[in-house]
Design a protein around this motif. Sequence first.
Motif, short mmCIF file in Angstrom:
data_model
loop_
_atom_site.label_atom_id
_atom_site.label_comp_id
_atom_site.label_asym_id
_atom_site.label_seq_id
_atom_site.Cartn_x
_atom_site.Cartn_y
_atom_site.Cartn_z
N LEU A 118 0.86 -1.18 0.00
CA LEU A 118 0.00 0.00 0.00
C LEU A 118 0.90 1.24 0.00
CD1 LEU A 118 -3.07 0.48 2.42
CD2 LEU A 118 -1.74 2.35 1.45
N ASP A 119 1.18 1.76 -1.18
CA ASP A 119 2.11 2.88 -1.29
C ASP A 119 1.44 4.24 -1.34
OD1 ASP A 119 4.41 1.31 -1.25
OD2 ASP A 119 4.38 0.98 -3.42
N THR A 120 0.14 4.26 -1.53
CA THR A 120 -0.57 5.54 -1.58
C THR A 120 -2.06 5.31 -1.38
OG1 THR A 120 -1.05 7.52 -2.90
CG2 THR A 120 -0.81 5.44 -4.10
N LEU A 121 -2.72 6.34 -0.87
CA LEU A 121 -4.17 6.32 -0.72
C LEU A 121 -4.85 7.13 -1.82
CD1 LEU A 121 -4.29 6.98 3.14
CD2 LEU A 121 -4.60 4.78 2.00
N GLN A 122 -4.05 7.79 -2.66
CA GLN A 122 -4.59 8.70 -3.66
C GLN A 122 -4.58 8.09 -5.06
OE1 GLN A 122 -2.74 12.56 -3.46
NE2 GLN A 122 -2.84 12.64 -1.22
N ARG A 123 -5.69 8.27 -5.76
CA ARG A 123 -5.88 7.62 -7.06
C ARG A 123 -4.82 8.04 -8.07
NH1 ARG A 123 -9.91 4.80 -8.92
NH2 ARG A 123 -11.16 5.36 -7.10
N GLN A 124 -4.58 9.33 -8.23
CA GLN A 124 -3.62 9.79 -9.23
C GLN A 124 -2.21 9.34 -8.90
OE1 GLN A 124 -4.23 14.06 -9.53
NE2 GLN A 124 -5.66 13.79 -11.24
#
Length: 321
Positions: A118-124
């Motif tokens: 899980l490296d990011t919570l943001q779609r872009q």
Amino acid sequence: MTDQFGRNIKYLRVSITDRCNLKCFYCMPHGAPAVQHRDILRYEEIARIVRIAASLGITKVRITGGEPLVRKDCVQLIKMIREIPEIDTIAMTTNGILLPEYLSELVQAGLNAVNISLDTLQRQRFRAITGCDGIPDWKALLRCCVQAGITTKTNTVLLAENREEWAEIAALAQEFPICVRFIEQMPLGQGIMDEQHTAQAVLEQLRGRWSDLRPAETQDCSAPARYYTSGKLMGAVGVIAPMTHRFCRSCDRVRLTSTGQLKPCLSYATHVDVRARLRGGASDEKIQELLRQSIYQKPANHCFGMQTDDAERQTMNRIGG
């Protein structure tokens, strides 16, 4: 089973495929060639190796890739390994994309634990890091894992791209009884760790949000992660610092690649070709002795950051993430 430095080796990481449904730039860059199907270990071959390794003292197996769930009938392999009496723990590292589809079957087959990248919570930002659309609903996925009763951890590689999110990602441990872990990037394939993205840097950011963050009272000395707790967290946060704080002295693991190469240490290209022995008709006793000798010669320390001719130069998906 001990190596030449007296470390008790009990943990086998098994890659079952080099392929993945994501293309994270630090693990599997675009253009990386795929391994031919005939060169990949069959499930029966993997189960045989695990059974022999278990006879030598291996008690924990982690299934990795690439992305293990892109390989057909992965659940069957979990069942085969669960039938080996000496194996206490079967874990899996996955990017989570396909996990909702297979979670129930995996748990029924005997999966005990899951680590979710899980490296990011943001779609872009997810697209920028992975090269793909379709970010999972992380909270729904974590909720399902917790409800399934399996040990759940997340792995976040410390990157320039996600630095501003570290505390937000760690806050998942405030909502769920899970371990949220941050990992220093290792110099494998396209991976190059920036000196600003270290375990110390993430701890400083997290203490800005949880001032009472402190080392957990109980730590697994053989595990690479050091865990921290807070009165406001249901779970814990962990840091894995192979670059700034070597944990080699307590390393208890070896790796089997999808092509059947046993690697005593991630950082070295050194390996023994177990697949060739299997397909050449070697007996269990011969394979057992091969594993024993290879593990005994496990190096004292990794060679990341050092100039050495035998350093590993393959991408992470080829080795086993």
